[in-house]
Design a protein around this motif. Structure first.
Motif, PDB file in Angstrom:
ATOM      1  N   SER A   1      -5.457  71.681  25.801  1.00  0.00           N
ATOM      2  CA  SER A   1      -5.562  70.249  25.520  1.00  0.00           C
ATOM      3  C   SER A   1      -4.197  69.570  25.589  1.00  0.00           C
ATOM      4  CB  SER A   1      -6.196  70.025  24.145  1.00  0.00           C
ATOM      5  OG  SER A   1      -7.500  70.541  24.097  1.00  0.00           O
ATOM      6  N   SER A   2      -3.159  70.273  25.129  1.00  0.00           N
ATOM      7  CA  SER A   2      -1.804  69.719  25.185  1.00  0.00           C
ATOM      8  C   SER A   2      -1.384  69.493  26.628  1.00  0.00           C
ATOM      9  CB  SER A   2      -0.814  70.663  24.492  1.00  0.00           C
ATOM     10  OG  SER A   2      -1.120  70.806  23.132  1.00  0.00           O
ATOM     11  N   LEU A   3      -1.627  70.495  27.467  1.00  0.00           N
ATOM     12  CA  LEU A   3      -1.282  70.392  28.882  1.00  0.00           C
ATOM     13  C   LEU A   3      -2.037  69.241  29.541  1.00  0.00           C
ATOM     14  CD1 LEU A   3       0.408  71.855  31.070  1.00  0.00           C
ATOM     15  CD2 LEU A   3      -1.625  73.212  31.583  1.00  0.00           C
ATOM     16  N   TYR A   4      -3.314  69.123  29.214  1.00  0.00           N
ATOM     17  CA  TYR A   4      -4.140  68.055  29.779  1.00  0.00           C
ATOM     18  C   TYR A   4      -3.628  66.683  29.358  1.00  0.00           C
ATOM     19  CZ  TYR A   4      -8.420  65.717  31.288  1.00  0.00           C
ATOM     20  OH  TYR A   4      -9.316  64.907  31.918  1.00  0.00           O
ATOM     21  N   THR A   5      -3.270  66.550  28.084  1.00  0.00           N
ATOM     22  CA  THR A   5      -2.796  65.263  27.572  1.00  0.00           C
ATOM     23  C   THR A   5      -1.487  64.848  28.234  1.00  0.00           C
ATOM     24  OG1 THR A   5      -3.860  65.682  25.433  1.00  0.00           O
ATOM     25  CG2 THR A   5      -2.121  64.009  25.488  1.00  0.00           C
ATOM     26  N   ILE A   6      -0.554  65.778  28.359  1.00  0.00           N
ATOM     27  CA  ILE A   6       0.744  65.462  28.971  1.00  0.00           C
ATOM     28  C   ILE A   6       0.571  65.135  30.448  1.00  0.00           C
ATOM     29  CG2 ILE A   6       3.042  66.358  29.526  1.00  0.00           C
ATOM     30  CD1 ILE A   6       2.613  65.645  26.593  1.00  0.00           C
ATOM     31  N   LYS A   7      -0.309  65.863  31.135  1.00  0.00           N
ATOM     32  CA  LYS A   7      -0.563  65.568  32.548  1.00  0.00           C
ATOM     33  C   LYS A   7      -1.161  64.177  32.697  1.00  0.00           C
ATOM     34  CE  LYS A   7      -0.528  66.615  36.876  1.00  0.00           C
ATOM     35  NZ  LYS A   7       0.740  66.818  37.572  1.00  0.00           N
TER      36      LYS A   7
ATOM     37  N   CYS B   1       7.423  59.600  24.415  1.00  0.00           N
ATOM     38  CA  CYS B   1       6.763  60.315  23.326  1.00  0.00           C
ATOM     39  C   CYS B   1       7.730  61.281  22.664  1.00  0.00           C
ATOM     40  CB  CYS B   1       5.525  61.062  23.830  1.00  0.00           C
ATOM     41  SG  CYS B   1       5.878  62.407  24.981  1.00  0.00           S
ATOM     42  N   THR B   2       7.483  61.550  21.399  1.00  0.00           N
ATOM     43  CA  THR B   2       8.226  62.616  20.721  1.00  0.00           C
ATOM     44  C   THR B   2       7.411  63.895  20.840  1.00  0.00           C
ATOM     45  OG1 THR B   2       7.171  62.089  18.607  1.00  0.00           O
ATOM     46  CG2 THR B   2       9.278  61.032  19.060  1.00  0.00           C
ATOM     47  N   ILE B   3       8.100  65.009  20.900  1.00  0.00           N
ATOM     48  CA  ILE B   3       7.419  66.301  20.976  1.00  0.00           C
ATOM     49  C   ILE B   3       8.334  67.327  20.335  1.00  0.00           C
ATOM     50  CG2 ILE B   3       8.321  66.942  23.264  1.00  0.00           C
ATOM     51  CD1 ILE B   3       5.408  67.993  23.829  1.00  0.00           C
ATOM     52  N   HIS B   4       7.745  68.262  19.620  1.00  0.00           N
ATOM     53  CA  HIS B   4       8.568  69.190  18.830  1.00  0.00           C
ATOM     54  C   HIS B   4       8.984  70.423  19.627  1.00  0.00           C
ATOM     55  CE1 HIS B   4      10.297  71.010  15.309  1.00  0.00           C
ATOM     56  NE2 HIS B   4       9.495  72.057  15.407  1.00  0.00           N
ATOM     57  N   GLN B   5       8.042  71.201  20.090  1.00  0.00           N
ATOM     58  CA  GLN B   5       8.374  72.440  20.792  1.00  0.00           C
ATOM     59  C   GLN B   5       7.359  72.683  21.905  1.00  0.00           C
ATOM     60  OE1 GLN B   5       9.025  75.648  18.096  1.00  0.00           O
ATOM     61  NE2 GLN B   5      10.196  76.846  19.570  1.00  0.00           N
ATOM     62  N   PRO B   6       7.574  72.078  23.070  1.00  0.00           N
ATOM     63  CA  PRO B   6       6.605  72.199  24.164  1.00  0.00           C
ATOM     64  C   PRO B   6       6.664  73.564  24.832  1.00  0.00           C
ATOM     65  CG  PRO B   6       8.518  70.994  24.906  1.00  0.00           C
ATOM     66  CD  PRO B   6       8.738  71.244  23.443  1.00  0.00           C
ATOM     67  N   SER B   7       5.562  73.933  25.451  1.00  0.00           N
ATOM     68  CA  SER B   7       5.551  75.153  26.254  1.00  0.00           C
ATOM     69  C   SER B   7       6.358  74.917  27.520  1.00  0.00           C
ATOM     70  CB  SER B   7       4.119  75.531  26.609  1.00  0.00           C
ATOM     71  OG  SER B   7       3.550  74.540  27.463  1.00  0.00           O
TER      72      SER B   7
ATOM     73  N   LEU C   1      14.281  78.948  33.798  1.00  0.00           N
ATOM     74  CA  LEU C   1      13.551  77.768  34.253  1.00  0.00           C
ATOM     75  C   LEU C   1      12.062  77.965  34.011  1.00  0.00           C
ATOM     76  CD1 LEU C   1      15.313  76.921  37.595  1.00  0.00           C
ATOM     77  CD2 LEU C   1      15.320  75.569  35.523  1.00  0.00           C
ATOM     78  N   PRO C   2      11.349  76.908  33.629  1.00  0.00           N
ATOM     79  CA  PRO C   2       9.930  77.043  33.291  1.00  0.00           C
ATOM     80  C   PRO C   2       9.107  77.615  34.431  1.00  0.00           C
ATOM     81  CG  PRO C   2      10.778  74.885  32.689  1.00  0.00           C
ATOM     82  CD  PRO C   2      11.833  75.560  33.476  1.00  0.00           C
ATOM     83  N   ALA C   3       8.275  78.571  34.076  1.00  0.00           N
ATOM     84  CA  ALA C   3       7.246  79.123  34.962  1.00  0.00           C
ATOM     85  C   ALA C   3       7.795  79.828  36.189  1.00  0.00           C
ATOM     86  CB  ALA C   3       6.272  78.022  35.413  1.00  0.00           C
ATOM     87  N   TYR C   4       9.105  80.165  36.229  1.00  0.00           N
ATOM     88  CA  TYR C   4       9.656  80.828  37.418  1.00  0.00           C
ATOM     89  C   TYR C   4       9.552  82.333  37.273  1.00  0.00           C
ATOM     90  CZ  TYR C   4      12.788  82.282  41.102  1.00  0.00           C
ATOM     91  OH  TYR C   4      13.327  82.871  42.201  1.00  0.00           O
TER      92      TYR C   4
ATOM     93  N   ALA D   1      13.067  74.999  26.928  1.00  0.00           N
ATOM     94  CA  ALA D   1      12.882  74.106  25.784  1.00  0.00           C
ATOM     95  C   ALA D   1      13.145  74.847  24.475  1.00  0.00           C
ATOM     96  CB  ALA D   1      11.468  73.530  25.795  1.00  0.00           C
ATOM     97  N   ASP D   2      12.665  76.100  24.395  1.00  0.00           N
ATOM     98  CA  ASP D   2      12.895  76.899  23.187  1.00  0.00           C
ATOM     99  C   ASP D   2      14.384  77.160  22.991  1.00  0.00           C
ATOM    100  OD1 ASP D   2      10.216  76.961  22.681  1.00  0.00           O
ATOM    101  OD2 ASP D   2       9.887  78.963  23.531  1.00  0.00           O
ATOM    102  N   TYR D   3      15.060  77.506  24.080  1.00  0.00           N
ATOM    103  CA  TYR D   3      16.492  77.801  23.968  1.00  0.00           C
ATOM    104  C   TYR D   3      17.271  76.542  23.574  1.00  0.00           C
ATOM    105  CZ  TYR D   3      21.139  79.530  25.085  1.00  0.00           C
ATOM    106  OH  TYR D   3      22.460  79.900  24.999  1.00  0.00           O
TER     107      TYR D   3
END
Length: 611
Positions: free
Chosen positions: A173-179, A193-199, A293-296, A244-246
């Motif tokens: 749902s998070s992925l869908y909302t951001i997309k 938007c504010t966001i705390h810790q995204p995937s 890098l994300p998803a690499y 994002a986590d780092y």
């Protein structure tokens, strides 16, 4: 329409004299057509910055803020979607959208069929058409969030602010909302938007990332530039680690204190431009270093990676034009038109909430019958005059409590909905207040009349129309004054404190009514306090209704040798109630009602202003 802010400082009071800087001269620019994320650890100031940009927070703020190229400071073209999705649970998705459309767009701008088409188009865009007949109280978290967005898209704002839009949602749902937000931004809107810790997948969807730490901006640039930016200050993201986590680990000082170094580096505007780091590290690192890098995946070749980055989710966003000219043509309804819409909404809500209407009416009837059976013929029996007077106190307290407490418990949730809708300029606070009063009063009056009619007949009060109307009028006034007190306590205190203070206040009003202790037995000071008790005036008026105006003798049962209260004026004399004072008591109750409603409106505005 870009959002530009410069040297924003926000100071709050901590204790009596100490002050704390939440934001320390932050600056930035959020561009139209981009999805911007404000990130940072807890207490970094991200929510404070968002509240300042929306105008939700104004006290203690310094700096400059402008919307659009002309430097406009008018926030009327902005909408703010709060973290919690406060919706009217008893309305369906389609109903709440239509009511929002009626409140935001006048019938001169769009006729009924055009409004229906607009609502259907927005629901299709946000994938809500399949649940348009579902009540809001039954929606999932993702559906509620999309509905909150849909409600603000009705007047097509060019700037949209969202506070933690993914909180409480699962990863899908998070992925869908951001997309979805990304697609809305591509149409030309400025979405922040504010966001705390995204995937990792969610993080890479942001066009612009604005990171705060200890009130300082420590990064503003593209999400894909995060790794090279951190490397530029000597921070190396581990292989296969979410960037994002780092970044949040760094802002939390898990790898040392780099806040000042990052704040200085964040002033470089070049990090905002497209990815400075392609699939092959330009700074000399190998593929393993790029896994941050994300998803690499290092097993994939560059072409596959680029293809995955370009592939959109299965979310179709129909184009909703965002030209300012449309806002000029779509006029808003007048406040009177909004008043009628809000009254309609309140009436539907009252009808559908069976606990407020159906159940309360049933309880009123049952309790009235029980009380009538309990006190029997006390209205005409001279030996039961004291019991009859006591029954008046029972009527007052019953109607007072059953009206006061629902108001104390109802308004805290209503405040959340009102805060969201009034802040986004759906209507003015006074319009809501008047609509709420005009819809609730007839219901309260009707319930009071039903209760008064039953107890008046069952306790054998004088069979005179005038006395019945006087009796009913007092109980009606008692009820609407209690409704006003419920509004005051519900908007001034929280549910727990409001319930406690309401009970204590009622007890003291009861003590000072002149029945448990007569006025002649009170000290001058205590007698003066009794004039503040609404119950005093209700009680006096009911006693005068039953025993004043030259009422004939009461019935003394044949098996009684002596009935002290055969003469009606005897009870008046012993209670110290002045005959002919009925009108004064009724007028005083009206004054109490008006006064408590005025105070209630003030506390309502104060509560909304304080947030």
């Amino acid at each position: 329409m870009d959002v530009t802010f410069d040297n924003i400082t926000y100071t709050v009071s901590v204790g009596k004299r100490e002050k704390k800087n939440v934001l320390n001269g932050v600056s930035g620019r959020f561009q139209s057509g981009e999805l911007t994320a404000i990130m940072g650890p807890s207490g970094a100031g991200k929510s404070s910055l968002l509240n300042i940009l929306t105008g939700y927070t104004t006290r203690g703020v310094k700096g400059t803020l402008a919307f659009g190229a002309s430097g406009n400071t008018n926030r009327k073209l902005c909408s703010y979607i709060l973290q919690e999705d406060y919706l009217q649970p008893l309305f369906t998705v389609h109903e709440i959208m239509l009511m929002a459309c009626d409140l935001k767009v006048s019938s001169d701008s769009l006729n009924r069929s055009e409004k229906l088409r607009l609502v259907d188009k927005i629901l299709d865009t946000l994938q809500l058409s399949y649940c348009k007949k579902t009540r809001c109280g039954s929606l999932s978290g993702g559906q509620r969030k999309r509905l909150s967005i849909a409600l603000e898209l009705i007047d097509n704002p060019p700037i949209l602010f969202l506070d933690e839009p993914t909180t409480g949602l699962d990863s899908s749902s998070s992925l869908y909302t951001i997309k979805l937000l990304q697609g809305l931004a591509r149409e030309g809107r400025t979405i922040v938007c504010t966001i705390h810790q995204p995937s990792a997948t969610v993080y890479e969807m942001f066009d612009h990332v604005y990171v705060l730490a200890e009130g300082h901006c420590v990064y503003q640039g593209s999400a894909l530039n995060t790794v090279p930016y951190l490397r530029s200050v000597g921070l190396h993201c581990p292989a296969y680690h979410n960037a994002a986590d780092y970044l949040l680990e760094v802002t939390n000082k898990e790898h040392g204190n780099f806040t000042q170094a990052l704040a200085k580096a964040a002033t470089d505007a070049s990090w905002r431009l497209g990815p400075l780091l392609p699939v092959v590290d330009r700074l000399g690192g190998g593929p393993g270093e790029l896994a941050c890098l994300p998803a690499y995946d290092s097993n994939h070749n560059d072409a596959i990676y680029r293809k995955e980055q370009a592939e959109p989710l299965a979310v179709t966003v129909e184009r909703l034009p965002v030209k300012t000219m449309e806002h000029q043509h779509r006029r808003r309804p007048s406040e009177f038109a909004k008043l009628l819409i809000l009254m309609k909404r309140s009436n539907i809500q009252l009808y559908r909430d069976w606990t407020v209407t159906h159940l309360k009416l049933f309880v009123h009837i049952v309790c009235a019958v029980v009380i009538g059976l309990l006190f029997g013929d006390s209205g005409i029996n001279a030996t039961k005059s004291i019991s009859n007077v006591a029954s008046f106190m029972v009527h007052i307290l019953y109607l007072w409590y059953t009206t006061l407490m629902p108001g104390v418990l109802k308004y805290p949730y209503e405040m959340n909905v009102l805060k969201k809708e009034s802040f986004n300029r759906w209507y003015k606070i006074r319009t809501y207040f008047v609509a709420s009063m005009l819809t609730s009063l007839p219901v309260q009056i009707f319930f009071s009349i039903v209760y008064a009619s039953i107890v008046y007949a069952m306790t054998y009060q004088p069979c005179e129309l005038e006395r019945y109307l006087m009796f009913t009028a007092v109980l009606v006034l008692n009820t609407i004054v209690a409704d006003g007190f419920g509004l005051f306590l519900g908007t001034f205190l929280n549910e727990i404190n409001g319930t406690f203070i309401g009970a204590i206040m009622t007890c003291f009003m009861f003590v000072f009514c002149g029945f448990l202790i007569m006025f002649s037995h009170m000290s001058d000071a205590m007698r003066g306090v009794s004039y503040l008790s609404s119950h005093r005036y209700s009680f006096e008026a009911l006693v005068l209704t039953a025993y004043d105006d030259s009422r004939g003798d009461l019935v003394c049962p044949q098996d009684e040798m002596y009935c002290h209260y055969v003469k009606a004026n005897t009870i008046l004399r012993e209670l110290g109630i002045v005959p002919g004072n009925y009108l004064f008591n009724v007028v005083t109750l009206v004054v109490h009602f008006v006064a408590i409603k005025v105070v209630g409106f003030w506390t309502l505005k104060r509560k909304l202003k304080m947030g």
